[in-house]
Design a protein around this motif. Sequence first.
Motif, mmCIF file in Angstrom:
data_model
loop_
_atom_site.group_PDB
_atom_site.id
_atom_site.type_symbol
_atom_site.label_atom_id
_atom_site.label_comp_id
_atom_site.label_asym_id
_atom_site.label_seq_id
_atom_site.Cartn_x
_atom_site.Cartn_y
_atom_site.Cartn_z
ATOM 1 N N MET A 12 79.286 24.941 29.036
ATOM 2 C CA MET A 12 79.949 25.616 28.067
ATOM 3 C C MET A 12 81.384 25.971 28.410
ATOM 4 S SD MET A 12 77.454 28.922 27.470
ATOM 5 C CE MET A 12 75.634 28.635 26.809
ATOM 6 N N ASP A 13 82.168 25.841 27.119
ATOM 7 C CA ASP A 13 83.698 26.064 27.237
ATOM 8 C C ASP A 13 83.957 27.584 27.047
ATOM 9 O OD1 ASP A 13 86.197 25.667 27.430
ATOM 10 O OD2 ASP A 13 86.451 24.975 25.271
ATOM 11 N N GLN A 14 83.646 27.909 25.715
ATOM 12 C CA GLN A 14 83.779 29.392 25.361
ATOM 13 C C GLN A 14 82.459 30.014 25.333
ATOM 14 O OE1 GLN A 14 86.745 30.615 24.842
ATOM 15 N NE2 GLN A 14 86.250 32.585 24.288
ATOM 16 N N ILE A 15 82.248 31.066 26.040
ATOM 17 C CA ILE A 15 80.996 31.816 25.826
ATOM 18 C C ILE A 15 81.022 32.712 24.436
ATOM 19 C CG2 ILE A 15 79.440 33.117 27.133
ATOM 20 C CD1 ILE A 15 80.202 30.409 28.385
ATOM 21 N N LYS A 16 80.258 32.573 23.984
ATOM 22 C CA LYS A 16 80.072 33.360 22.598
ATOM 23 C C LYS A 16 78.866 34.329 22.596
ATOM 24 C CE LYS A 16 82.523 29.849 19.937
ATOM 25 N NZ LYS A 16 82.327 28.682 18.667
ATOM 26 N N TRP A 17 79.338 35.640 22.849
ATOM 27 C CA TRP A 17 78.110 36.747 23.331
ATOM 28 C C TRP A 17 77.627 37.311 21.852
ATOM 29 C CZ3 TRP A 17 76.155 37.257 27.897
ATOM 30 C CH2 TRP A 17 76.826 36.921 28.893
ATOM 31 N N GLY A 18 76.317 37.656 21.831
ATOM 32 C CA GLY A 18 75.623 38.520 21.044
ATOM 33 C C GLY A 18 74.892 39.461 21.996
ATOM 34 N N ILE A 19 75.098 40.823 21.004
ATOM 35 C CA ILE A 19 74.551 41.810 21.965
ATOM 36 C C ILE A 19 73.184 42.538 21.117
ATOM 37 C CG2 ILE A 19 74.723 44.359 22.566
ATOM 38 C CD1 ILE A 19 77.612 43.842 22.987
ATOM 39 N N ILE A 20 72.147 42.359 21.794
ATOM 40 C CA ILE A 20 70.820 43.103 21.201
ATOM 41 C C ILE A 20 70.753 44.576 21.745
ATOM 42 C CG2 ILE A 20 68.311 43.009 20.899
ATOM 43 C CD1 ILE A 20 68.535 40.212 21.462
ATOM 44 N N GLY A 21 70.970 45.550 20.893
ATOM 45 C CA GLY A 21 71.104 46.891 21.201
ATOM 46 C C GLY A 21 72.199 47.278 21.605
ATOM 47 N N CYS A 22 73.233 47.704 20.660
ATOM 48 C CA CYS A 22 74.519 47.990 20.885
ATOM 49 C C CYS A 22 74.634 49.411 20.894
ATOM 50 C CB CYS A 22 75.678 47.318 19.795
ATOM 51 S SG CYS A 22 75.168 47.642 17.877
ATOM 52 N N GLY A 23 74.134 50.147 22.026
ATOM 53 C CA GLY A 23 74.123 51.602 22.008
ATOM 54 C C GLY A 23 75.003 52.006 22.929
ATOM 55 N N ASN A 24 74.815 53.407 23.373
ATOM 56 C CA ASN A 24 75.899 53.943 24.210
ATOM 57 C C ASN A 24 76.455 53.082 25.278
ATOM 58 O OD1 ASN A 24 75.971 56.118 22.415
ATOM 59 N ND2 ASN A 24 74.398 57.393 23.598
ATOM 60 N N VAL A 25 75.610 52.650 26.028
ATOM 61 C CA VAL A 25 75.660 51.830 27.123
ATOM 62 C C VAL A 25 76.814 50.687 26.737
ATOM 63 C CG1 VAL A 25 74.163 50.254 27.257
ATOM 64 C CG2 VAL A 25 74.864 50.824 29.320
ATOM 65 N N THR A 26 76.697 50.380 25.626
ATOM 66 C CA THR A 26 77.986 49.352 25.489
ATOM 67 C C THR A 26 79.065 49.732 24.700
ATOM 68 O OG1 THR A 26 77.007 48.874 22.947
ATOM 69 C CG2 THR A 26 75.815 47.934 24.669
ATOM 70 N N GLU A 27 79.270 50.797 24.720
ATOM 71 C CA GLU A 27 80.362 51.564 24.141
ATOM 72 C C GLU A 27 81.681 51.324 24.901
ATOM 73 O OE1 GLU A 27 81.456 52.512 21.264
ATOM 74 O OE2 GLU A 27 79.425 52.929 20.042
ATOM 75 N N VAL A 28 81.679 51.670 26.227
ATOM 76 C CA VAL A 28 82.752 51.588 27.139
ATOM 77 C C VAL A 28 82.440 50.693 28.318
ATOM 78 C CG1 VAL A 28 84.262 52.874 28.577
ATOM 79 C CG2 VAL A 28 83.524 53.611 26.562
ATOM 80 N N LYS A 29 81.233 50.744 28.824
ATOM 81 C CA LYS A 29 80.683 50.368 30.151
ATOM 82 C C LYS A 29 80.856 48.699 29.914
ATOM 83 C CE LYS A 29 77.760 53.709 32.204
ATOM 84 N NZ LYS A 29 76.495 53.866 32.824
ATOM 85 N N SER A 30 80.437 48.301 29.137
ATOM 86 C CA SER A 30 80.234 46.794 28.995
ATOM 87 C C SER A 30 80.930 46.112 27.402
ATOM 88 C CB SER A 30 78.747 46.224 28.822
ATOM 89 O OG SER A 30 77.809 46.849 28.046
ATOM 90 N N GLY A 31 80.319 46.699 26.406
ATOM 91 C CA GLY A 31 80.967 45.963 25.083
ATOM 92 C C GLY A 31 82.235 45.589 25.015
#
Length: 327
Positions: free
Chosen positions: A1-20
């Motif tokens: 892969m050249d560019q990693i194009k992410w999709g999130i399943i479950g964009c809840g609280n944990v993804t707001e700052v920690k990861s998203g």
Amino acid sequence: MDQIKWGIIGCGNVTEVKSGPAFNKVPNSTLVAVMRRDGELAADYALRHGVPKWYDDADALINDPDVNAIYIATPPGSHVDYAIRALRLGKPVYVEKPMARNAAECEAMNQVSRETGVPLFVAYYRRCLDYFLKVKELIDQRVIGDIRFVDIHLHWQPYVEEVGENPQPRWRVFPEISGGGHFHDLAAHQFDFLEYALGPIKTASGIARNQAGLYEPEDVVVANFEFESGVLGLGSWCYTVNKEQRIDEAYLIGSKGKITFSFFEKFDIKVETAAGTEVYHIPYPQHVQQQLIETIVNELRGEGKCPSTGETGARASRIMDWITGRG
């Protein structure tokens, strides 16, 4: 892969700052789609974080041709299903911790990863945080000599949303969703890092009880464990103490000294030897998963290796199964 194009399943609280936000801050990585069962919340997340697409159906995101890697941030009960669907479509998976509800589900995920050759990673980000890398460095440099004993304590007050004036238990205390209780949610981080720093744990046993009756799973656990190296360990977890009794401390006892550190809420590492006491203050970064995500992106691009895989992630679940008797 050249560019990693992410999709999130479950964009809840944990993804707001920690990861998203980290997915757009890592080089050669972009967050292109998010999914949540509540479409309005998914749309709101996409708008606030500048994500081009949103869905209210997981299959739609998994099958999106613009998405070539999947981050699963739902509660553990759905991890195995979503991960296997994505892996069978050839899309690498990054899954939240705990990896699944139990070791058997972790193995099912790993089996598909092995069969397909598609990578599987787990969000045990302490393997990449500077604070914990410093603890590992001190161990590797034998600053306190040979490690003899590990002693961990996590005693927290009840969660407000679970035992307030109008109790509303959250998903973490429903075993059919989470796999257990707060022990299952938090001890996973502890055992994963201890194995990363000290090597495999070969045996573990414990007593798990529900004393307060606030919810179904255990609220107090005591355990002992042994590493393949011969290091012994002891731990206690209690989730029904008052605020003044809150403890988050771990001790590494060596032949020449002692290291005291915290797994969750303190930023100091204290080293005590015959030469005196030294304290290292190492705060967490804004997005705690960013450094781990960068190693995933690098591995997918053929430029490095991620230290937290499905195989390593499953071990924490196995250890917790041993201790609680769920295995």
